[in-house]
Design a protein around this motif. Structure first.
Motif: not given
Length: 606
Positions: A301-322
């Motif tokens: 019975d244990f361990p209880v196994i759960t599976y989840s799924y998601f998507i990752t992708y690359e895109f432009l991001s903003h970065q401020t440098v002080n």
């Protein structure tokens, strides 16, 4: 006949001389020679009539037929060399050409030898290595100049006394785009220009460029696609309204209805924002095999196994440098522009206007970062419905990013959950073996036959315990590259169904690896036994070993045949697919531009 000589091999004159020599104007079947039949000559096998010599120039299978695509005057000149060879002196040859097309020949220098072509009207020099063109080396009769895909980085040399009759100028796919280049694209330099190609250059200041092009009195056709500023929402509407005399933009005719839609936009310069708004949508995910399909029913019975799924992708991001005065720096990174980002932009502008005694300065940097969608439990069709709008101010960086394309991955997260440590819940201890389970049955039987008062307590002890989760285990199931070049050229939206191929569950992969290991062990054991039988010798043992090996061989074949006839092969698997779209915001009318939300509101994530 004496042509251009004493020139470097990478000069335009040297390449033109090479092409003219290949015409063989003085050799058979052209020019004078014993092969020509005239009135005074007697008929013989070594002489040919004029018609036969002309056929040798045009016959597809003739060895004297040459490539003449570099100039439409080349075939006519060869015919003249057969009909009237006495006319072909050096000046006549140079003056005969009105069109020259030298494409992809490695030319890097346009020298003054080109001035000998005094009647030249069209010059095409695409796909060469030219970094500058001195205008004084161009014939004054020139009307068409094509310089596509060279290495031009400045226009100052070309605009120093350019050909006054030039009507077409092609500068596409060059490293042009500075404010100095904009100053050289005016009516003062090109008074007769009708067509201008600036595609795939690096112009970013749309307002400054259009102010310069507005001074070209005869401009009717303009190509601007592929420049960074064309990614902004204000393109092409601001261009159409800024150039009322324009008839064709980016190979499309400007309809009267389109011009009416954008009327008045040029006066609203406050709406001009040098930023692009790109919305990325991740839709449905299909084709992931059920992770519980191959799980053992007799598993604990244990361990209880759960599976989840998601998507990752690359895109432009903003970065401020002080940047601080002590040399240290503080980096603030956001996933796309947010309200805080825009406030940071304003702060950067304020800080840059302060004197040098300031404590720190701000610099905005655009870089590529990873975006992850929400996680969903397994189903045959998982609708991620992830929408993210990015506001990007570095249009040059965005153009390069679109040309490279983005990378998308499908990831799986596996979480093991165990009961929390408790003295009351002994039956859920995961480390108990099968023998302990059997022993516990006898000990638990008296409790079951006890009084009814004990039963509710026993139920509480056997209730579902609180679960504690291990750290999630993530793995990438597949990745794919998504091309986005069409957004730089003509497309406003790209819809893609990403195909990542057929995937297998983790249990299938482990089972395959286990079968391979077991098969390898059996082969090693069989080899070891064969060696032992050879060392012992004897007919009896040989027969036993032979029969045994035959039996084992049959067993191996049966075992091997059992593997591919399992349930995993009988069920065909579909490929894993992900719906993806990337859309650039474009104003379709002047009224839409007025109603467009501010950049703060555009940066949304739903």
């Amino acid at each position: 006949m004496q042509l251009l000589t004493d020139m470097s091999s990478n000069t335009l004159s040297a390449e033109l001389e090479k092409q003219i020599r290949r015409l063989c104007l003085n050799d058979f079947p052209c020019g004078y020679g014993t092969w020509r039949r005239n009135k005074d000559s007697t008929e013989g096998a070594e002489t040919e009539e004029t018609d036969a010599l002309l056929d040798l120039l045009s016959c597809p299978h003739s060895p004297w037929r040459h490539d003449e695509s570099w100039s439409p005057q080349a075939p006519a000149l060869r015919q003249l060399a057969v009909l009237t060879p006495e006319r072909l002196h050096t000046d006549f040859i140079y003056n005969y050409f009105t069109t020259l097309r030298i494409i992809g020949k490695g030319v890097s220098i346009v020298d003054n030898g080109l001035l000998k072509f005094s009647k030249l009207e069209e010059l095409v020099l695409s796909a060469n290595n030219i970094s500058e063109i001195p205008a004084e080396n161009l014939p004054r009769t020139l009307k068409i100049l094509e310089l596509h895909a060279n290495k031009l980085s400045a226009l100052n040399s070309l605009t120093n006394h350019p050909p006054p009759r030039l009507q077409y100028l092609g500068l596409g796919s060059n490293r042009l785009g500075s404010r100095y280049d904009v100053c050289y694209l005016t009516g003062r330099h090109w008074p007769q220009l009708v067509c201008l190609d600036l595609s795939d250059c690096e112009f970013q200041d749309q307002r400054a460029l259009l102010n310069a092009l507005r001074t070209l009195p005869f401009l009717r056709t303009l190509v601007l696609q592929g420049n960074p500023f064309t990614l902004a929402p204000s393109y092409p509407g601001f261009t159409v309204d800024s150039l009322p005399q324009l008839s064709c933009l980016d190979a499309s005719w400007i309809a009267p209805e389109e011009r009416r839609c954008f009327r008045g936009l040029v006066d609203k310069t406050d709406l001009m924002v040098d930023r692009a708004s790109a919305t990325v949508r991740v839709g449905r995910l299909r084709g992931i095999p059920d992770p519980e399909m191959k799980m053992d029913e007799n598993a604990p019975d244990f361990p209880v196994i759960t599976y989840s799924y998601f998507i990752t992708y690359e895109f432009l991001s903003h970065q401020t440098v002080n940047l601080k005065l002590d040399g240290s720096s503080e980096v603030v990174t956001e996933d796309g522009f947010s309200d805080a980002d825009l406030q940071s932009d304003n702060n950067c502008e304020k800080e840059s206007s302060k004197p040098d005694t300031q404590e720190e300065t701000c610099h905005d940097i655009t870089h590529v970062s990873k975006r992850s969608t929400s996680k969903l439990l397994w189903s045959e069709c998982m609708d991620l419905s992830d929408i993210k709008t990015y506001i990007v101010s570095d249009l040059g960086h965005l153009k390069r990013f679109f040309k490279r394309g983005l990378h998308l991955s499908v990831e799986e997260e596996k979480v093991l959950s165990w009961p929390a440590a408790s003295e009351e819940v002994l039956v859920t201890k995961p480390s108990r073996t099968a023998k302990e389970k059997k022993g516990r049955k006898g000990k638990e039987s008296p409790i079951k036959s006890g009084s009814t008062k004990d039963k509710p307590k026993d139920k509480k002890k056997k209730s579902v315990p609180e679960l504690v989760q291990d750290a999630p285990i993530r793995r990438v199931l597949g990745s794919v590259h998504v091309p986005l070049q069409r957004l730089v050229k003509t497309g406003q939206k790209v819809n893609v169904l990403c195909d990542l191929g057929v995937l297998h569950t983790e249990s299938e992969v482990e089972a395959t690896q286990t079968l391979e290991k077991d098969h390898g062990k059996k082969i090693k054991e069989d080899k070891k036994k064969d060696k032992e039988s050879k060392q012992r010798g004897g007919s009896g043992t040989k027969q036993k070993n032979t029969s045994a090996s035959k039996g084992k061989g049959k067993g191996r074949k049966e075992c091997d045949m059992d593997v591919p006839t399992g349930d995993s092969v009988s069920i065909p698997l579909e490929p894993v697919t992900v719906e993806l779209s990337v859309e650039l915001e474009k104003w379709q009318s002047a009224s839409e531009a007025h109603e467009a939300p501010t950049p703060k509101l555009l940066n949304t994530s739903r």
